[in-house]
Motif scaffolding. Structure first.
Motif, PDB file in Angstrom:
ATOM      1  N   TYR A  76       1.382   5.527   0.373  1.00  0.00           N
ATOM      2  CA  TYR A  76       0.843   6.676   1.103  1.00  0.00           C
ATOM      3  C   TYR A  76       1.583   7.945   0.693  1.00  0.00           C
ATOM      4  O   TYR A  76       2.791   7.908   0.452  1.00  0.00           O
ATOM      5  CB  TYR A  76       1.022   6.492   2.614  1.00  0.00           C
ATOM      6  CG  TYR A  76       0.250   5.328   3.183  1.00  0.00           C
ATOM      7  CD1 TYR A  76      -0.998   5.510   3.762  1.00  0.00           C
ATOM      8  CD2 TYR A  76       0.772   4.031   3.136  1.00  0.00           C
ATOM      9  CE1 TYR A  76      -1.714   4.443   4.282  1.00  0.00           C
ATOM     10  CE2 TYR A  76       0.072   2.954   3.649  1.00  0.00           C
ATOM     11  CZ  TYR A  76      -1.173   3.168   4.220  1.00  0.00           C
ATOM     12  OH  TYR A  76      -1.870   2.094   4.724  1.00  0.00           O
ATOM     13  N   THR A 134       0.858  -1.185   0.000  1.00  0.00           N
ATOM     14  CA  THR A 134       0.000   0.000   0.000  1.00  0.00           C
ATOM     15  C   THR A 134       0.894   1.235   0.000  1.00  0.00           C
ATOM     16  O   THR A 134       1.893   1.286   0.708  1.00  0.00           O
ATOM     17  CB  THR A 134      -0.914   0.014   1.242  1.00  0.00           C
ATOM     18  OG1 THR A 134      -1.651  -1.214   1.276  1.00  0.00           O
ATOM     19  CG2 THR A 134      -1.886   1.171   1.200  1.00  0.00           C
ATOM     20  N   GLY A 148       0.960  10.466   4.603  1.00  0.00           N
ATOM     21  CA  GLY A 148       0.155   9.673   5.526  1.00  0.00           C
ATOM     22  C   GLY A 148      -1.229   9.304   5.016  1.00  0.00           C
ATOM     23  O   GLY A 148      -1.988   8.634   5.713  1.00  0.00           O
ATOM     24  N   ILE A 149      -1.573   9.724   3.813  1.00  0.00           N
ATOM     25  CA  ILE A 149      -2.891   9.422   3.244  1.00  0.00           C
ATOM     26  C   ILE A 149      -2.739   8.340   2.181  1.00  0.00           C
ATOM     27  O   ILE A 149      -1.915   8.454   1.269  1.00  0.00           O
ATOM     28  CB  ILE A 149      -3.530  10.691   2.641  1.00  0.00           C
ATOM     29  CG1 ILE A 149      -3.700  11.748   3.737  1.00  0.00           C
ATOM     30  CG2 ILE A 149      -4.858  10.375   1.976  1.00  0.00           C
ATOM     31  CD1 ILE A 149      -4.077  13.108   3.227  1.00  0.00           C
ATOM     32  N   ARG A 150      -3.542   7.310   2.306  1.00  0.00           N
ATOM     33  CA  ARG A 150      -3.484   6.160   1.398  1.00  0.00           C
ATOM     34  C   ARG A 150      -3.762   6.592  -0.043  1.00  0.00           C
ATOM     35  O   ARG A 150      -4.660   7.386  -0.307  1.00  0.00           O
ATOM     36  CB  ARG A 150      -4.524   5.137   1.851  1.00  0.00           C
ATOM     37  CG  ARG A 150      -4.496   3.855   1.106  1.00  0.00           C
ATOM     38  CD  ARG A 150      -5.600   2.943   1.633  1.00  0.00           C
ATOM     39  NE  ARG A 150      -5.379   1.616   1.139  1.00  0.00           N
ATOM     40  CZ  ARG A 150      -5.688   0.529   1.789  1.00  0.00           C
ATOM     41  NH1 ARG A 150      -6.259   0.600   2.974  1.00  0.00           N
ATOM     42  NH2 ARG A 150      -5.463  -0.645   1.268  1.00  0.00           N
TER      43      ARG A 150
END
Length: 176
Positions: A28, A26, A31-33
């Motif tokens: 980021y 994943t 800090g946001i996917r």
């Protein structure tokens, strides 16, 4: 790391390995996917950088193995640049007795400064809405300042001069 990115289709990729099996990776940004977990190698995601503000951002990849153990990549710092350059100072003058007007044979000089480094700009001069038939001489001055000059031909209608400047930055963003 330390790259400039722009556009709505920036490919991000990561290599991941595990002694048993990698379940997925994943990505980021700050800090946001970004998107969903990619469960097949090669691991990647597409970032639409136009949804992010211009400036510095941090990107990481988080790998997950089949036992739900996680490993985080070293952070990569990128600069997003989706903004077109702006002309912050523009002056147009001629060597006519009235520097705001020009006639055939006068030298017309446009001096302009951009808010960022640009490649050689395109400048088009007009008279009465008609594009000038001669190509202007474009010269880099210093910093972010350029000049463009031309001499109206005998067919030129005396009066005000119009112009269009197209400035393109290193990321390919253009303005005029």
């Amino acid at each position: 790391n330390a790259s400039t990115i722009y556009g709505n289709s920036v490919s991000l990729t990561a290599n991941a390995s595990d002694n048993v099996s990698v379940a997925g990776v994943t990505f980021y940004i700050d800090g946001i996917r970004i998107g969903s977990e990619d469960t097949s190698s090669p691991y990647g995601v597409t970032l639409d950088s136009t949804t992010k503000s211009d400036g510095s951002h941090t990107i990481i990849a988080v790998a997950r193995d089949t036992s739900n153990n996680y490993a985080t990549s070293t952070a990569a710092t990128v600069t997003i640049d989706n903004s077109a350059p702006l002309l912050t100072s523009v002056t147009l003058a001629s060597n006519n007795a009235s520097t705001t007007l020009a006639k055939a044979g006068d030298r017309v000089t446009l001096t302009f400064t951009s808010n960022e480094t640009i490649s050689t700009p395109t400048v088009v001069f007009t008279s009465g809405g008609v594009v000038a038939s001669s190509t202007p001489l474009i010269t880099y001055v210093s910093g972010n300042t350029w000049t463009a000059s031309y001499i109206p031909l005998s067919s030129y209608t005396d009066g005000a001069i119009g112009f269009t400047v197209t400035a393109t930055d290193a990321s390919g963003n253009s303005s005029n």
